[in-house]
Design a protein around this motif. Structure first.
Motif, short mmCIF file in Angstrom:
data_model
loop_
_atom_site.label_atom_id
_atom_site.label_comp_id
_atom_site.label_asym_id
_atom_site.label_seq_id
_atom_site.Cartn_x
_atom_site.Cartn_y
_atom_site.Cartn_z
N LYS A 91 0.83 -1.21 0.00
CA LYS A 91 0.00 0.00 0.00
C LYS A 91 0.87 1.26 0.00
N SER A 92 1.85 1.31 0.90
CA SER A 92 2.71 2.49 0.97
C SER A 92 3.53 2.64 -0.30
N THR A 93 4.03 1.52 -0.80
CA THR A 93 4.83 1.57 -2.02
C THR A 93 4.00 2.14 -3.17
N PRO A 150 2.78 11.05 4.67
CA PRO A 150 3.42 9.73 4.76
C PRO A 150 3.00 8.97 6.00
N GLN A 151 3.26 7.65 5.96
CA GLN A 151 2.89 6.79 7.09
C GLN A 151 3.77 7.07 8.31
N VAL A 152 5.06 7.23 8.08
CA VAL A 152 5.99 7.52 9.19
C VAL A 152 6.79 8.78 8.85
N LEU A 164 -3.22 9.91 1.88
CA LEU A 164 -2.94 9.70 3.30
C LEU A 164 -2.54 8.26 3.55
N ASP A 165 -1.39 8.07 4.19
CA ASP A 165 -0.91 6.72 4.46
C ASP A 165 -1.10 6.38 5.94
N GLU A 166 -2.14 5.62 6.22
CA GLU A 166 -2.46 5.17 7.58
C GLU A 166 -2.43 6.28 8.62
N PRO A 167 -3.25 7.30 8.42
CA PRO A 167 -3.26 8.41 9.39
C PRO A 167 -3.83 8.00 10.75
MG LIG Z 1 2.50 1.11 4.73
#
Ligand SMILES: [Mg+2]
Ligand SMILES: Nc1ncnc2c1ncn2[C@@H]1O[C@H](COP(=O)(O)OP(=O)(O)OP(=O)(O)O)[C@@H](O)[C@H]1O
Lengths: 289, 240
Positions: free
Chosen positions: B42-44, B84-86, B160-163
């Motif tokens: 997902k993030s990729t 980003p997620q992190v 949005l990545d896993e907010p």
């Molecule tokens: Mg991810």
């Protein structure tokens, strides 16, 4: 024989030089994340640029500083564009970037040696000497200290108040996020390589004016400059200021200690070395972290 | 006409392909969700749309304009915001400076100032911490700051990545409500979430990723209702 006031003045002079020379190194290190050993040569290059103006007693010192700034900045920015940027974009490892910077340093140093000669030379400009009590201070030192203080204040405002300055801090803090936030990283990095090395060139002129001029000038002080950068916390400008002061004091009081012990002051490099190793062991991330 | 489209995306890192032939589209005003197990890519996928991961092949379109392989810093100018997620805040910068960086590409000083004010009204948690370095914020506050920072660019589409990850139920509720408010005000959202139920309940459309491939897509609540999907890919029980 040693006056404490004199040692303090000498320390501030040393610190000012390290601050000017180290600023560019810490800022570019913070952005590009590799130690650039060719940085020493930007200092030397600035010193040789100064020779154009200061070979005669009536030279204009200010002009020497400006030209040293521009030439060192230009060569640094070019080296980034031609050598380091292509490597960084190909995700070259840290070790390869370091080796490339050492290699570039060799090329620059030997080119300067071939062009200007390997033997030591001296600027011909004379400086007034002031005696305040037992303390001796030269006009050169006053200009050096003033330049370092002004640079530090200007840089503080630049980094905290301007768009470009905040962008530099943002990239150092989080490069990927800086990109997706709309910051053209390459542009900011190039600007930093230019200004940082420009200051190193200025430091070179001061160093040559205070001592002698020779192709190893920058290389000879690279170790203490790396020491202040690491001591201050790589990429931290405020840490650098404190570290430069500390190392200036340590070196100058250390020299007194060395002569007290009957040792040559040539060992003063060992002081920077000891401090560097000590910091790496005790606070590997430097004072500021 | 969709606002944003990604066609046949194959993406990864170096030589390794992680995302395999995934297509998605977001219409104006939509909330589109991408869900799937850990490591499903997902993030990729999000990163590859912005030039932060290697795009082997595929096409990215914004309002039918081809923006495949634009530089990451240009995505903002096009109208794409990204959380980003992190590492999604500048830890060394103050809250206020983080928001200013969000508007980096803008030059309308007055507009930026009024947007800053608006963000502080919208996110009072941040208004109280304007001068604090972002590293001193709590997880929830950081997430809000990351969203506010992205909003400062006035994006048309927010990725949005896993907010909601790693937030307490209360903080996660706060963040989700702010996001829905942002959507209601006209910004489209492309939302990657681990919290499958919350994401799909609110999504007009959803994609389920597994091992880098899109295994199912459809209207959010319908995906959620599919019993076999719930068990196989979403890690949920059979019953709703
Ligand atoms: Mg991810
Ligand atoms: N920078 C990277 N370099 C190489 N491989 C990576 C990198 N980042 C992620 N991967 C790999 O890519 C695969 C997919 O990771 P990705 O982060 O896209 O998954 P995800 O669906 O976002 O997972 P999560 O729900 O845990 O965030 C994983 O196998 C991971 O190990």
């Amino acid at each position: 024989m040693f006056d404490i006031g004199q040692i303090l003045v000498n320390s501030v002079v040393t610190s000012s030089l390290y601050l000017l020379a180290g600023t560019g190194l810490t800022l570019t290190y913070g952005l590009s994340r590799f130690p650039n050993f060719a940085y020493a040569e930007f200092i030397t290059l600035g010193a040789f640029c100064g020779l154009f103006f200061l070979a005669k007693p009536d030279g204009v010192f200010f002009l020497a500083l400006i030209v040293a700034f521009l030439v060192a900045g230009f060569v640094s920015a070019s080296s980034y564009t031609l050598v380091f940027r292509p490597l960084v974009e190909r995700k070259t490892s840290l070790i390869h970037l370091m080796v490339a910077s050492i290699a570039l340093g060799y090329v620059l140093r030997h080119s300067m040696g071939e062009s200007w000669g390997w033997s030591a030379q001296a600027y011909q400009i004379m400086w007034p000497v002031y005696n305040i009590g037992n303390v001796r201070i030269t006009g050169l030192w006053i200009i050096l200290i003033a330049t370092a203080v002004l640079t530090a204040v200007a840089l503080h405002f630049f980094l905290t108040r301007t768009r470009a300055g905040k962008a530099i801090r943002a990239i150092a803090s989080n490069p990927d996020l800086a990109s997706v936030t709309g910051i053209n990283r390459q542009k900011v990095v190039l600007l930093t390589w230019f200004f940082g090395a420009g200051l190193a060139g200025v430091a070179g002129v001061f160093r040559a004016a205070d001592t002698r001029l020779f192709p190893m000038l920058g290389w000879d002080i690279l170790l203490p400059i790396f020491a202040v950068t690491i001591l201050g916390g790589i990429g931290s400008f405020y840490g650098l200021i404190i570290a430069a002061l500390l190392l200036g004091l340590a070196e100058n009081f250390g020299v007194v200690l060395l002569s007290g012990l009957g040792l040559s002051t040539e060992y003063r490099m060992a002081i920077a070395f000891l401090i560097l190793i000590g910091v790496l062991i005790i606070r590997p991330k430097g004072l500021a972290r | 006409m969709p606002l944003f489209e990604a066609k046949n995306i194959c993406a990864g890192y170096g030589d390794v392909m992680i995302v395999n032939d995934v297509s998605l589209s977001v219409s104006n005003g939509d909330l589109v969700a991408i869900v799937g197990p850990n490591g499903s890519g997902k993030s990729t996928l999000l990163k590859s749309l912005l030039g932060l991961a290697h795009l082997f092949s595929g096409q990215v379109l914004y309002r039918e304009r081809d923006i495949t392989r634009i530089a990451p810093w240009q995505a903002v100018e096009v109208g794409l915001g990204y959380v980003p997620q992190v590492n999604n805040v500048f830890t060394n910068l103050t809250v206020n400076e983080n928001l200013e960086m969000g508007a980096y590409h803008r030059h309308d000083k007055a507009g930026i100032r009024s947007d800053l004010e608006e963000m502080y009204q919208r996110f009072p948690e941040l208004a109280a911490r304007k001068k604090a370095r972002a590293e001193t914020l709590s997880g929830g506050e950081r997430q809000l700051l990351a969203i506010a920072r992205a909003m400062m660019a006035r994006p048309r589409l927010l990725l949005l990545d896993e907010p909601l990850a790693f937030l307490s139920p209360k903080a996660s509720e706060v963040v989700l409500n702010r996001l829905l408010q942002i959507q209601a005000e006209g910004t489209s959202l492309l939302l990657v979430e681990q919290n499958t139920i919350k994401a799909l309940q609110n999504a007009s459309y959803g994609y389920i990723l597994n091992e880098g491939r899109c295994v199912m897509e459809g209207k959010g609540p319908q995906l959620l209702a599919d019993g076999s999907l719930r068990e196989r890919f979403l890690g949920l029980g059979k019953e709703v």
